[in-house]
Design an enzyme around this catalytic site. Structure first.
Site, PDB file in Angstrom:
ATOM      1  N   LYS A  31       0.833  -1.206   0.000  1.00 30.01           N
ATOM      2  CA  LYS A  31       0.000   0.000   0.000  1.00 30.01           C
ATOM      3  C   LYS A  31       0.867   1.254   0.000  1.00 30.01           C
ATOM      4  O   LYS A  31       0.645   2.181  -0.806  1.00 30.01           O
ATOM      5  CB  LYS A  31      -0.928   0.021   1.209  1.00 30.01           C
ATOM      6  CG  LYS A  31      -1.892   1.202   1.226  1.00 30.01           C
ATOM      7  CD  LYS A  31      -2.673   1.276   2.531  1.00 30.01           C
ATOM      8  CE  LYS A  31      -1.811   1.838   3.651  1.00 30.01           C
ATOM      9  NZ  LYS A  31      -2.584   2.124   4.876  1.00 30.01           N
ATOM     10  N   ASP A  54      -6.513   1.035   0.882  1.00 19.94           N
ATOM     11  CA  ASP A  54      -6.587   1.149   2.340  1.00 19.94           C
ATOM     12  C   ASP A  54      -7.985   0.732   2.770  1.00 19.94           C
ATOM     13  O   ASP A  54      -8.758   0.173   1.986  1.00 19.94           O
ATOM     14  CB  ASP A  54      -6.259   2.575   2.789  1.00 19.94           C
ATOM     15  CG  ASP A  54      -7.314   3.583   2.344  1.00 19.94           C
ATOM     16  OD1 ASP A  54      -8.198   3.221   1.523  1.00 19.94           O
ATOM     17  OD2 ASP A  54      -7.264   4.732   2.807  1.00 19.94           O
TER      18      ASP A  54
END
Length: 222
Positions: free
Chosen positions: A120, A138
């Site tokens: 991420k 997320d």
């Protein structure tokens, strides 16, 4: 969603916010990398409060290493998991100096080798700092992808890969930002604000939440 619905979904988000950006404050790729690493399980607001003073003293790997782990902890102690994050920031800064000449690599695999940097974080840095068409999933994007039916998936990686498949080319660069902001401010975790959502007629979520007393309902297909 059909291809036409997906295109319209993004088109409306883009029309409402033509130039989306991360809400994390950063100066250069290195400070973005640090800010994103610090943002795990923390709000962007809390990270910005800590990194404002921090980046005035250390906005590059050499300065951060010189600052040291103990002093770094003092700057970020209001952020969750600050002990482990301080350790990782010093380690990744030293690794940047040792292996990359102090520069942040633009390759996902190289970024993920850095301490405290996962997929991420790597995707955010590649997108925001280097203009790569990556989508960092997320909790907000994971929720929006599943709740709306845009890109259902059981894991963040599944949602990321699904978004890469369905997101039309014109919207790939900004998709990450539009979806995060939509999840953060409209398609909220506890109670989505469907009554003011500009894409609610395209969304699979039911039942739609009604407007609170006195609120004006937006026209979703405007």
């Amino acid at each position: 969603m059909t291809e036409e619905q997906v295109f319209e979904f993004y088109r409306r988000l883009a029309e409402a916010n033509p130039a989306p950006e991360t809400e994390l404050r950063w100066i250069n790729p290195y400070t973005l990398l640090v800010a994103v690493a610090l943002s795990a399980q923390a709000t962007d607001v809390s990270v910005n409060k800590a990194t404002g003073p921090l980046f005035e003293l250390a906005d590059n790997p050499a300065a951060m290493v010189e600052l040291g782990e103990e002093r770094l902890r003092d700057f970020i102690k209001t952020i969750g998991l600050y002990n482990s994050k301080a350790k990782n920031v010093i380690l990744l800064s030293q690794m940047l100096l040792d292996e990359y000449g102090g520069e942040v690599p633009q390759d996902r695999d190289a970024l993920e080798r850095l301490p405290g940097v996962g997929r991420k974080t790597a995707n955010v840095v590649m997108n925001c700092a280097f203009g790569a068409e990556t989508i960092a999933v997320d909790t907000h994007i994971f929720r929006v992808g599943n709740r709306t039916g845009l890109a259902p998936g059981k894991t963040p990686l599944h949602v990321e890969l699904a978004l890469e498949r369905v997101t039309p080319k014109p919207f790939r660069l900004g998709a990450h930002h539009w979806l995060i902001l939509h999840g953060r401010y409209v398609c909220k975790a506890r109670k989505p604000e469907c009554w003011r959502c500009i894409v609610r007629d395209l969304c699979a979520f039911e039942p739609k939440t009604p407007p609170p007393p006195g609120a004006t309902e937006v026209i979703a297909d405007a």
